[in-house]
Design a protein around this motif. Structure first.
Motif, PDB file in Angstrom:
ATOM      1  N   PHE A 224       1.731   6.906  -6.590  1.00 38.12           N
ATOM      2  CA  PHE A 224       0.740   7.911  -6.924  1.00 38.12           C
ATOM      3  C   PHE A 224       1.299   9.317  -6.794  1.00 38.12           C
ATOM      4  CE2 PHE A 224      -3.081  10.153  -7.235  1.00 38.12           C
ATOM      5  CZ  PHE A 224      -3.786   9.385  -8.122  1.00 38.12           C
TER       6      PHE A 224
ATOM      7  N   LEU B  39       1.996   1.857  -3.273  1.00 39.89           N
ATOM      8  CA  LEU B  39       0.934   2.459  -4.081  1.00 39.89           C
ATOM      9  C   LEU B  39       0.897   3.968  -3.899  1.00 39.89           C
ATOM     10  CD1 LEU B  39      -2.354   0.399  -3.850  1.00 39.89           C
ATOM     11  CD2 LEU B  39      -1.588   1.808  -5.748  1.00 39.89           C
ATOM     12  N   VAL B  40       0.905   4.360  -2.628  1.00 40.18           N
ATOM     13  CA  VAL B  40       0.840   5.787  -2.326  1.00 40.18           C
ATOM     14  C   VAL B  40       2.015   6.506  -2.967  1.00 40.18           C
ATOM     15  CG1 VAL B  40       0.871   7.519  -0.505  1.00 40.18           C
ATOM     16  CG2 VAL B  40      -0.388   5.390  -0.183  1.00 40.18           C
TER      17      VAL B  40
ATOM     18  N   ARG C 268     -13.382  -1.061  -6.428  1.00 36.11           N
ATOM     19  CA  ARG C 268     -13.067   0.338  -6.200  1.00 36.11           C
ATOM     20  C   ARG C 268     -11.905   0.671  -7.099  1.00 36.11           C
ATOM     21  NH1 ARG C 268     -13.315   2.186  -0.342  1.00 36.11           N
ATOM     22  NH2 ARG C 268     -15.291   1.289   0.295  1.00 36.11           N
ATOM     23  N   THR C 269     -11.977   1.830  -7.698  1.00 39.58           N
ATOM     24  CA  THR C 269     -10.950   2.181  -8.666  1.00 39.58           C
ATOM     25  C   THR C 269     -10.503   3.620  -8.461  1.00 39.58           C
ATOM     26  OG1 THR C 269     -12.302   0.918 -10.202  1.00 39.58           O
ATOM     27  CG2 THR C 269     -10.423   2.057 -11.120  1.00 39.58           C
ATOM     28  N   ILE C 270      -9.217   3.830  -8.617  1.00 39.01           N
ATOM     29  CA  ILE C 270      -8.720   5.202  -8.752  1.00 39.01           C
ATOM     30  C   ILE C 270      -7.981   5.248 -10.073  1.00 39.01           C
ATOM     31  CG2 ILE C 270      -6.977   6.842  -7.997  1.00 39.01           C
ATOM     32  CD1 ILE C 270      -7.842   6.660  -5.325  1.00 39.01           C
TER      33      ILE C 270
ATOM     34  N   ARG D 156       0.802  -1.207   0.000  1.00 39.21           N
ATOM     35  CA  ARG D 156       0.000   0.000   0.000  1.00 39.21           C
ATOM     36  C   ARG D 156       0.838   1.262   0.000  1.00 39.21           C
ATOM     37  NH1 ARG D 156      -3.530  -1.834   4.460  1.00 39.21           N
ATOM     38  NH2 ARG D 156      -4.571  -3.603   3.486  1.00 39.21           N
TER      39      ARG D 156
ATOM     40  N   ALA E 147      -5.407   2.095 -10.268  1.00 40.18           N
ATOM     41  CA  ALA E 147      -5.305   1.178  -9.138  1.00 40.18           C
ATOM     42  C   ALA E 147      -6.705   0.652  -8.891  1.00 40.18           C
ATOM     43  CB  ALA E 147      -4.803   1.902  -7.902  1.00 40.18           C
ATOM     44  N   GLN E 148      -6.824  -0.639  -8.771  1.00 42.89           N
ATOM     45  CA  GLN E 148      -8.152  -1.207  -8.655  1.00 42.89           C
ATOM     46  C   GLN E 148      -8.161  -2.314  -7.618  1.00 42.89           C
ATOM     47  OE1 GLN E 148      -9.793  -2.947 -12.261  1.00 42.89           O
ATOM     48  NE2 GLN E 148     -11.716  -1.906 -11.800  1.00 42.89           N
ATOM     49  N   LYS E 149      -9.251  -2.377  -6.907  1.00 40.65           N
ATOM     50  CA  LYS E 149      -9.411  -3.458  -5.942  1.00 40.65           C
ATOM     51  C   LYS E 149     -10.736  -4.136  -6.253  1.00 40.65           C
ATOM     52  CE  LYS E 149      -9.749  -4.186  -0.966  1.00 40.65           C
ATOM     53  NZ  LYS E 149     -11.162  -4.533  -0.853  1.00 40.65           N
TER      54      LYS E 149
END
Lengths: 433, 203
Positions: free
Chosen positions: A11, A7-8, A423-425, A4, A104-106
């Motif tokens: 980003f 990920l941050v 959930r997607t960003i 995670r 990014a997708q969960k």
């Protein structure tokens, strides 16, 4: 935890990179803007969402709509042609249009736990040629895609030539060739392009045939457009007849035994400033391969129908845009296991609110809902999606735009009847030169 | 273990604020980007300043402001050009705004030409109105006209600035109506602009 924070940091790094790379002033601009010495905003509320002028530009065969006043004689298309600047490669080609994206997708699948993915990719790298043939009413448009969805696969989804006749007030066009839906087909609410990276669910319909409205057929289109003085009202009717497309939108080239025929018609009405209504109908018949590559593969000739209505209402001058759309789908369907014939009905809608804070910055939020009902399925199922996001242009010209959005969707597959959520960003940035 | 909802929220907020931060800097940039045309807006009359604000926001939507600030047109010419822009699709300019913008453009046009004339004639210094007063005297206008009682009082020009537009004045001087006993005066452009600026100041 490590994943995670990773990920941050990716980003933030993207954000920083984007901030550093932003040119202060565009070195070059896309061909149409270059040709007329205008900014992207002349035709786009925010690129590439078209405004009325952009819509008219398209309908007039890539000529700028002239001032329409009661007191002045209406210009004929050929008058517009004569006023055109000299033909040069620079004002007819856009060489580097590229799109970088991060996602990014969960996903959570019923009974299977959840998975997370993230990716940065060069989404697209394209070249466009669009313009007019010198001193004639003919125009052309073609698109070469070098990289698509991160994969280098040169292809030419658009290549058509058209003729536009009449006057700026009453014009008609005919086009032959190969074409995807262009960025805009219809008024604002029916534009496939959205301020959010995912276009409304209903445009990428979930039917058994995975039929999508954005196809790449070969065919012919005709249309007629009328505009009132000062372009306070614009009305347009368009029709397209095409052949040679798979049901899933992939192209039938060479010696495919598959077959597809389509008719598309739409009627658009704009009322200033920037509000509009579009109604569309699509009727097609396409051979559909089910269970492709498996032992029980079979083909059937499905009929595909879509009927939809879309509207938007712009409050103030490019301030708050309220959009909504409804699309009904009615497709033939054969059960993958039993081959029993049936129907696959879909009823989808979306509502969206866009807020243009100032020129070049907009916020958007949208709710999508799709009801699906399949013969043999137990009950109609629903798919819902929420998205919020922002789009921003990074140059005064408006040719570098970034989007970012976060969303949430959940629903039940109408055939397998399993639930899933995701959930997607997403963030993407487009450079147009 | 960090709550996943929190993570997503943080990500979204961070990225949106990054976008917004970028946005604010861009706005200042657009506002000051005027391609070496310098305007001293603070010195303009209030309604002209208002016109400037509208011009800067409305007329920059589709193209740069520079050509409009560099080109020269008659008052009627500017009115027509603004009207033409108004009649384009998506221009969102109403009649009142168009009127104010036209006044601004005419004002800038007249004053810019006057200022250019100044430098061309060796930088006489002072305002265009002052330079125009000199021109008025040197062309012998006062042999037939008076201002404030000075000169030939049979054709006083007091208050002419509130009666006529810049364009009308230029015409009246260089090609007066044939029935008029005013001779056509052959005044070169730079002097003419100063002269008009001077006459416009006679309110």
């Amino acid at each position: 935890m490590i994943v995670r924070s990773h990920l941050v940091s990716i980003f933030c790094a993207t954000g920083a990179l984007v901030a550093v790379l932003m040119p202060r002033q565009a070195a070059a601009v896309p061909q149409y803007a270059r040709r007329f010495g205008i900014t992207c905003y002349a035709c786009h509320t925010i690129p590439p969402v078209l405004n009325e002028q952009g819509y008219m530009f398209q309908k007039l065969g890539h000529h700028l709509p002239p001032a329409l006043e009661v007191s002045r004689p209406v210009e004929r298309i050929i008058d517009l042609v004569r006023k055109e600047r000299e033909w040069t490669i620079a004002n007819n080609a856009s060489f580097a249009v590229s799109d970088f994206s991060y996602q990014a997708q969960k996903n959570t699948q019923q009974g299977q736990g959840s998975t997370s993915t993230s990716a940065i990719e060069v989404g697209a790298w394209n070249a466009y040629f669009g313009g007019w043939l010198p001193d004639t009413n003919f125009f052309y448009y073609s698109e070469f895609d070098i990289v698509t969805n991160g994969v280098t696969s040169p292809n030419m989804p658009n290549a058509h030539i058209g003729y536009v006749g009449g006057t700026a007030r009453n014009s008609w066009y005919g086009i032959v060739g190969r074409e995807h839906l262009e960025v805009s087909e219809g008024t604002r609410a029916s534009e496939v392009y959205s301020l959010l990276p995912n276009s409304p669910l209903i445009f990428e319909n979930q039917g058994p045939t995975n039929f999508i409205l954005d196809q790449s057929p070969v065919g012919a289109a005709v249309g007629y457009t009328w505009a009132s003085s000062m372009y306070k009202r614009i009305a347009s009717v368009n029709m397209k007849v095409t052949d040679g497309d798979n049901a899933d939108g992939s192209e039938i080239l060479g010696t495919s035994s598959k077959n597809g025929k389509d008719i598309w018609a739409d009627a658009d009405f704009w009322y200033a400033p920037e509000s509009g209504v579009s109604v569309i109908t699509y009727q097609g018949k396409k051979s559909q391969i089910q269970n492709l590559g498996l032992a029980n593969q079979f083909t059937y000739n499905a009929r595909i129908r879509r009927e939809g209505a879309f509207a938007n209402y712009m409050i103030g001058r490019d301030k708050v845009d309220l959009l909504g759309g409804y699309l009904h789908g009615d497709d033939d369907w054969q059960d993958p296991t039993t081959q029993a014939p049936g129907t696959y009905l879909t009823n989808g809608g979306f509502g969206e609110a866009d807020y243009y804070i100032w020129r070049g910055l907009a916020l958007a939020s949208r709710y999508d809902r799709l009801r699906q009902d399949v013969t043999g399925g137990l009950h109609p199922t629903t798919l819902e999606q929420w998205q919020v996001g922002a789009e921003k242009a990074f140059t005064p010209m408006g040719n570098v735009v970034g989007r970012i959005a976060g969303g949430n969707s959940h629903g039940v597959d109408p055939v397998a009847l399993t639930g899933s959520a995701s959930r997607t960003i997403e963030a993407d940035i487009q450079f147009n030169f | 273990m960090m709550n996943q909802n929190v993570l997503w929220r943080v990500l979204l907020t961070a990225s949106l604020s990054a976008l917004l931060a970028g946005a604010t800097s861009a706005v200042a940039q657009v506002g000051t980007h005027e391609d070496n045309v310098k305007l001293d807006v603070g010195s303009y009359p209030v309604d002209i300043q208002h016109g400037y604000k509208l011009f800067a926001s409305k007329c920059s939507e589709c193209h740069s402001l520079t050509p409009s600030l560099k080109q020269s047109r008659s008052a009627e010419g500017w009115a027509q050009e603004v009207r033409r822009m108004q009649a384009m699709a998506s221009s969102h300019i109403n009649d009142r705004e168009a009127h104010l913008i036209t006044n601004f453009l005419v004002y800038v046009d007249v004053h810019r030409s006057a200022a250019a004339g100044d430098t061309a004639s060796g930088g006489a210094g002072g305002s265009p109105e002052q330079a125009g007063k000199q021109t008025f005297d040197s062309y012998g206008c006062s042999s037939c006209h008076s201002v404030g009682g000075a000169g030939n009082t049979s054709a006083p020009l007091d208050g002419i600035g509130s009666k006529e537009t810049a364009d009308a004045l230029k015409k009246l001087i260089t090609s007066p109506p044939s029935e008029s006993s005013m001779p056509a005066m052959d005044v070169p452009a730079k002097d003419l602009n100063n002269l008009v600026a001077y006459l416009l100041s006679l309110k």
